[in-house]
Design an enzyme around this catalytic site. Structure first.
Site, PDB file in Angstrom:
ATOM      1  N   HIS A  59       0.860  -1.182   0.000  1.00 32.48           N
ATOM      2  CA  HIS A  59       0.000   0.000   0.000  1.00 32.48           C
ATOM      3  C   HIS A  59       0.896   1.231   0.000  1.00 32.48           C
ATOM      4  CE1 HIS A  59      -3.769   2.238   0.811  1.00 32.48           C
ATOM      5  NE2 HIS A  59      -2.930   3.094   1.359  1.00 32.48           N
ATOM      6  N   CYS A  60       0.755   2.061  -1.026  1.00 31.19           N
ATOM      7  CA  CYS A  60       1.618   3.232  -1.192  1.00 31.19           C
ATOM      8  C   CYS A  60       0.886   4.482  -0.701  1.00 31.19           C
ATOM      9  CB  CYS A  60       2.010   3.394  -2.664  1.00 31.19           C
ATOM     10  SG  CYS A  60       3.125   4.792  -2.941  1.00 31.19           S
ATOM     11  N   PRO A  61       1.359   5.121   0.382  1.00 34.49           N
ATOM     12  CA  PRO A  61       0.691   6.341   0.852  1.00 34.49           C
ATOM     13  C   PRO A  61       0.847   7.511  -0.118  1.00 34.49           C
ATOM     14  CG  PRO A  61       2.718   5.953   2.081  1.00 34.49           C
ATOM     15  CD  PRO A  61       2.492   4.736   1.231  1.00 34.49           C
ATOM     16  N   ASN A 108      -1.984   7.019  -2.247  1.00 33.38           N
ATOM     17  CA  ASN A 108      -3.257   6.818  -1.535  1.00 33.38           C
ATOM     18  C   ASN A 108      -4.028   5.656  -2.153  1.00 33.38           C
ATOM     19  OD1 ASN A 108      -5.153   7.375   0.465  1.00 33.38           O
ATOM     20  ND2 ASN A 108      -6.343   8.714  -0.873  1.00 33.38           N
ATOM     21  N   ASN A 109      -3.291   4.607  -2.504  1.00 37.34           N
ATOM     22  CA  ASN A 109      -3.881   3.472  -3.209  1.00 37.34           C
ATOM     23  C   ASN A 109      -2.963   2.269  -3.036  1.00 37.34           C
ATOM     24  OD1 ASN A 109      -5.620   1.993  -4.770  1.00 37.34           O
ATOM     25  ND2 ASN A 109      -5.041   2.919  -6.724  1.00 37.34           N
TER      26      ASN A 109
END
Length: 375
Positions: free
Chosen positions: A182-184, A187-188
């Site tokens: 999960h890549c902040p 945001n996805n």
């Protein structure tokens, strides 16, 4: 006299009897406490005992509140991170157009001007396209109905079918097909349908930062020297002004526009160089994973499986790896040679191979996959 002795003896016997009773009561209380302790310990072990429990499980349990806090903070701050990426990238583009482009047009030869204009705008288009697609494209989720899939496990968190290479994201609270992480900054989640967009964005952003750092090195040195000269002249001016009146104070040596120009060039070079180092390392790591046909999560799973099979004298083979070159062709969606231009060097919204639910042999692979285990 005898009556006194009899009375004293009776009192002593009564006292000894009370002491014996008190000692018996204490022993009885201690025995009851020990029994309750052993019973509670047995109940606790019966409820929490697990033959697979080890130090890693205990640490994960202790850090569960920290994981919960990180998941919720990441979920809410994802929008802030995306806005930060857009804001920083826009500021760099604005500085290039306002400060650097006029100098390029005035000092460079026509050939170099064409090169900078062509490469810079191509790189910018690739960055914007892949970042937009990475944050707006769903990574892919398995269907909720059990009848749609056969021979798959069940996710213990969302109680839904869990196909191969699918993992549960605690931040999105959903299972993700071929989940990488999960890549902040997006945001996805990075999964089956947006993994290529994520890697391409990292690659082209790194290339753009390296391009700005190399192209602006001379300007950065001149701007840094000018800022140091500004500080020195400002210090001298203030020392002179301390002995003069208000009307005798000299004007500033550098205008506001000159100060803003030099500081903008230094800001551009420092930010681009920092991002190039950090994002470049991340890009190289993901490039190595793609070459091996793995995701970030599968890297840890395969490592443990490899160690387990080594103890049994067996060799682990990744069933989703087709060889380094074929892994890149599958990842990028290159089926024919012209796809290297139309799908890699130009913006392309083509879908990856497969549905993410099953993993059949892609048509671009020239050899059969290796077995999972080899003795």
């Amino acid at each position: 006299m005898r009556s006194r002795q009899r009375m004293f003896a009776a009192v002593m016997r009564l006292l000894l009897k009370c002491l014996r009773l008190g000692r018996r009561q204490r022993f009885k209380l201690v025995r009851q406490t020990e029994q309750l302790w052993h019973y509670g310990h047995l109940c606790l072990r019966s409820l929490l005992y697990n033959s697979f429990t080890n130090s890693d499980v205990v640490l994960d349990s202790l850090f569960e509140p920290v994981y919960w806090l990180v998941d919720h903070v990441t979920r809410w701050f994802g929008v802030v991170f995306v806005a930060l990426v857009i804001g920083l990238t826009s500021s760099i583009v604005a500085i290039v157009y306002i400060c650097l482009l006029p100098l390029i047009l005035q000092t460079y030869t026509p050939a170099w001007i064409c090169w900078h204009l062509a490469y810079g705008h191509w790189n910018l288009i690739m960055i914007v396209f892949h970042y937009y697609m990475a944050i707006t494209t769903s990574p892919g989720h398995p269907p909720q109905a059990k009848d749609d899939l056969t021979g798959v496990s069940i996710c213990r968190k969302c109680i839904a079918p869990k196909p191969a290479r699918t993992h549960h994201c605690s931040i999105c609270n959903r299972c993700v097909l071929k989940m990488d992480h999960h890549c902040p900054w997006l945001n996805n989640c990075v999964g089956h349908f947006n993994h290529r967009y994520f890697f391409s964005f990292c690659l082209f952003m790194t290339m753009g930062c390296i391009y700005c750092s190399i192209s602006g090195w001379e300007m950065f040195r001149d701007a840094y020297a000018a800022i140091e000269r500004m500080k020195l002249l400002e210090k001298e001016r203030l020392q002179v002004a301390a002995n003069q009146t208000y009307y005798q104070t000299p004007a500033p040596s550098f205008s506001f526009r000159q100060r803003a120009f030099h500081k903008s060039v230094v800001y551009l070079w420092v930010l681009c160089s920092s991002v190039a180092l950090a994002l470049g390392a991340l890009t190289l790591w993901h490039a190595a994973l793609i070459t091996r046909g793995e995701t970030s999560i599968e890297r840890h799973i395969n490592k443990k499986e490899k160690q387990r099979l080594q103890k049994k004298g067996k060799v682990f083979r990744n069933p989703y790896s087709y060889g380094g070159w074929d892994n890149w062709k599958v990842f990028l969606g290159v089926d024919v040679p012209r796809h290297w231009l139309t799908r890699v060097l130009l913006p392309s919204p083509h879908l990856p191979h497969g549905t993410g639910l099953s993993w059949d042999l892609p048509p671009c692979v020239t050899k059969q996959r290796t077995p999972l285990l080899a003795i």
